[in-house]
Design a protein around this motif. Structure first.
Motif, PDB file in Angstrom:
ATOM      1  N   UNK A  52       0.805  -1.234   0.000  1.00  0.00           N
ATOM      2  CA  UNK A  52       0.000   0.000   0.000  1.00  0.00           C
ATOM      3  C   UNK A  52       0.836   1.282   0.000  1.00  0.00           C
ATOM      4  N   UNK A  53       2.029   1.253   0.580  1.00  0.00           N
ATOM      5  CA  UNK A  53       2.882   2.456   0.588  1.00  0.00           C
ATOM      6  C   UNK A  53       3.315   2.826  -0.830  1.00  0.00           C
ATOM      7  N   UNK A  54       3.790   1.809  -1.577  1.00  0.00           N
ATOM      8  CA  UNK A  54       4.188   2.060  -2.962  1.00  0.00           C
ATOM      9  C   UNK A  54       2.974   2.398  -3.823  1.00  0.00           C
ATOM     10  N   UNK A  55       1.810   1.829  -3.467  1.00  0.00           N
ATOM     11  CA  UNK A  55       0.584   2.116  -4.224  1.00  0.00           C
ATOM     12  C   UNK A  55       0.236   3.603  -4.153  1.00  0.00           C
ATOM     13  N   UNK A  56       0.366   4.185  -2.969  1.00  0.00           N
ATOM     14  CA  UNK A  56       0.075   5.607  -2.807  1.00  0.00           C
ATOM     15  C   UNK A  56       1.043   6.465  -3.632  1.00  0.00           C
ATOM     16  N   UNK A  57       2.310   6.053  -3.654  1.00  0.00           N
ATOM     17  CA  UNK A  57       3.310   6.798  -4.427  1.00  0.00           C
ATOM     18  C   UNK A  57       3.007   6.713  -5.922  1.00  0.00           C
ATOM     19  N   UNK A  58       2.639   5.524  -6.387  1.00  0.00           N
ATOM     20  CA  UNK A  58       2.329   5.339  -7.813  1.00  0.00           C
ATOM     21  C   UNK A  58       1.193   6.240  -8.256  1.00  0.00           C
ATOM     22  N   UNK A  59       0.221   6.444  -7.361  1.00  0.00           N
ATOM     23  CA  UNK A  59      -0.930   7.275  -7.716  1.00  0.00           C
ATOM     24  C   UNK A  59      -0.546   8.751  -7.875  1.00  0.00           C
ATOM     25  N   UNK A  60       0.618   9.130  -7.392  1.00  0.00           N
ATOM     26  CA  UNK A  60       1.067  10.522  -7.489  1.00  0.00           C
ATOM     27  C   UNK A  60       2.034  10.760  -8.650  1.00  0.00           C
ATOM     28  N   UNK A  61       2.485   9.686  -9.278  1.00  0.00           N
ATOM     29  CA  UNK A  61       3.483   9.811 -10.341  1.00  0.00           C
ATOM     30  C   UNK A  61       2.844  10.324 -11.621  1.00  0.00           C
ATOM     31  N   UNK A  62       3.480  11.299 -12.245  1.00  0.00           N
ATOM     32  CA  UNK A  62       3.045  11.814 -13.542  1.00  0.00           C
ATOM     33  C   UNK A  62       4.143  11.560 -14.576  1.00  0.00           C
ATOM     34  N   UNK A  63       3.783  11.620 -15.850  1.00  0.00           N
ATOM     35  CA  UNK A  63       4.763  11.434 -16.906  1.00  0.00           C
ATOM     36  C   UNK A  63       5.854  12.493 -16.824  1.00  0.00           C
ATOM     37  N   UNK A  64       7.083  12.057 -16.995  1.00  0.00           N
ATOM     38  CA  UNK A  64       8.299  12.889 -16.955  1.00  0.00           C
ATOM     39  C   UNK A  64       8.665  13.343 -15.548  1.00  0.00           C
TER      40      UNK A  64
END
Length: 429
Positions: A52-64
């Motif tokens: 779940x920790x990495x899941x939250x980070x992935x949801x914030x990642x944008x292209x570039x």
């Protein structure tokens, strides 16, 4: 933990990788990130359901966005990127990117507005990998032959180095000009007894030329050498130097250039073909029906320059063509002339573009002064003429534009091959 470049990643290693997010497929239970650094790309596979920790980070990642990933590299035959993926233990977003203001198909001028983003592609990175190798090969070629590297000033006190316009700048309580070339100082080095020198540095031309090959600031690669017997000595060393440079590019980047630019890097044969200007015009007329405009016969017109690509290929099966015997009125005053008054110099045309003007220089003071007077420059070049009053060896040289060379290797325009283009209408970024 030290960073690992993507190209050096091997399966079954714990690695730390850093780069830009090129693609992100963020699903409900899984996230697939394509991470890019200057050496390559790799897939990062995140099991969101079990982390779940990495899941939250992935949801914030944008292209570039720029991220740091620590995890284990594992083999996976279903992964298209080299069959390797990273299973991360940690992901840190170093910098979040806003929506991109340009795309690959954006106009060249819009791309120039956001050049730092435009340069992120594999294609554009290759341009500068190629250019770095070109400059390094040219430099090493000359160093191995006893040349010294100099760095001449770019602030000068005269505006008369060539027929091109110059940029005037305020210099304390006086005025100065940005150098159009290191020509005068290259020749001063000959009078200094340096014998063989070269310089890689900025060149400034205040020309309002909006073409695919002109810039108001570019990188020049210039050389000068003493005790030559003829300008043909210069042609020989230039041909050998360019051949070695193209061989290096072909061997290291030829496949990548073909893949990304659709261009074959051709290693030329020696010697390069040579023609007199009058013979060039005769051939252009007989082969292609081109007739030189009246009064222009002493110089190479732009259209004739372009047609020389076909002429070199059709007549010699070559990409290069040396052209000699120009009219003295079209050449600089410091070019030596023969008994008939013909300048002892040449232009080198590569794939329809002039990349070099070279010549044996006039090193005899009285003759040089006379030729300066003919051009109405004697007062403007008084300091330059002093270099020849106290003895100077016979010498000659030529200059290349590193950016224009890169254009010819890759068959693209000047704006794309320069880190930051400068033209009549561009001073930013």
């Amino acid at each position: 933990m030290k960073r690992t470049c993507i190209k050096d990643i091997k399966p079954e290693e714990i690695v730390k990788v850093q780069g830009f997010v090129e693609n992100c497929r963020n699903k409900r239970t899984m996230c697939f990130i394509v991470l890019r650094d200057i050496t390559g790309k790799i897939q990062v596979t995140v099991d969101k359901e079990n982390n779940p920790t990495l899941s939250e980070i992935c949801d914030k990642i944008t292209l570039e966005s720029v991220v740091t990933v620590v995890g284990k590299a594992v083999s996976n035959e279903y992964v298209k990127l080299n069959g390797i993926e990273i299973l991360p233990d940690e992901i840190k977003i170093e910098s979040v990117a806003e929506a991109m203001p340009i795309k690959e198909d954006s106009t060249i001028d819009l791309r120039m507005d956001y050049r730092w983003i435009d340069l992120r592609t594999e294609r554009n990175t290759l341009i500068f990998k190629v250019q770095t190798l070109m400059a390094n090969t040219l430099r090493n070629f000359l160093i191995q032959r006893g040349f010294l590297e100099i760095h001449s000033p770019k602030l000068i006190n005269t505006a008369s180095e060539s027929g091109s316009d110059v940029f005037e700048v305020k210099y304390f309580d006086d005025k100065a000009y940005l150098a159009q070339s290191p020509q005068f100082y290259k020749q001063m080095a000959m009078a200094s007894g340096f014998e063989r020198i070269f310089e890689v540095g900025p060149v400034f031309r205040a020309e309002k030329s909006n073409t695919s090959k002109h810039a108001t600031e570019f990188t020049g690669f210039d050389l000068e050498m003493s005790y030559i017997e003829s300008y043909k000595d210069l042609m020989q060393i230039e041909a050998e130097m360019l051949t070695e440079m193209l061989k290096a590019v072909s061997e290291k980047y030829g496949e990548d250039v073909k893949r990304l630019f659709g261009v074959d890097v051709v290693v030329p044969t020696l010697p390069f073909p040579v023609m007199k200007l009058c013979d060039v015009y005769a051939e252009l007329e007989s082969r292609y029906g081109y007739i030189c405009p009246k009064g222009e016969e002493g110089d190479l017109t732009t259209e004739a320059e372009h047609l020389c690509e076909n002429l070199a290929k059709d007549k010699f099966n070559h990409e290069f063509l040396f052209i000699t015997d120009y009219d003295a009125k079209k050449r600089a005053f410091y070019h030596m002339r023969d008994e008939q008054g013909v300048p002892l110099g040449y232009d080198l045309i590569w794939k329809g573009v002039e990349i070099t003007t070279g010549a044996q220089r006039e090193h005899r003071y009285e003759i040089l002064k006379k030729q300066a007077v003919e051009k109405g420059l004697d007062k403007d070049v008084q300091n330059y003429l002093k270099f020849f009053e106290y003895g100077c060896p016979p010498h000659g040289g030529f200059g290349l534009g590193l950016d224009r060379l890169t254009m010819r290797v890759l068959n693209i325009g000047i704006k794309e091959v320069m880190f930051l283009f400068r033209g009549p209408n561009r001073l930013t970024p």
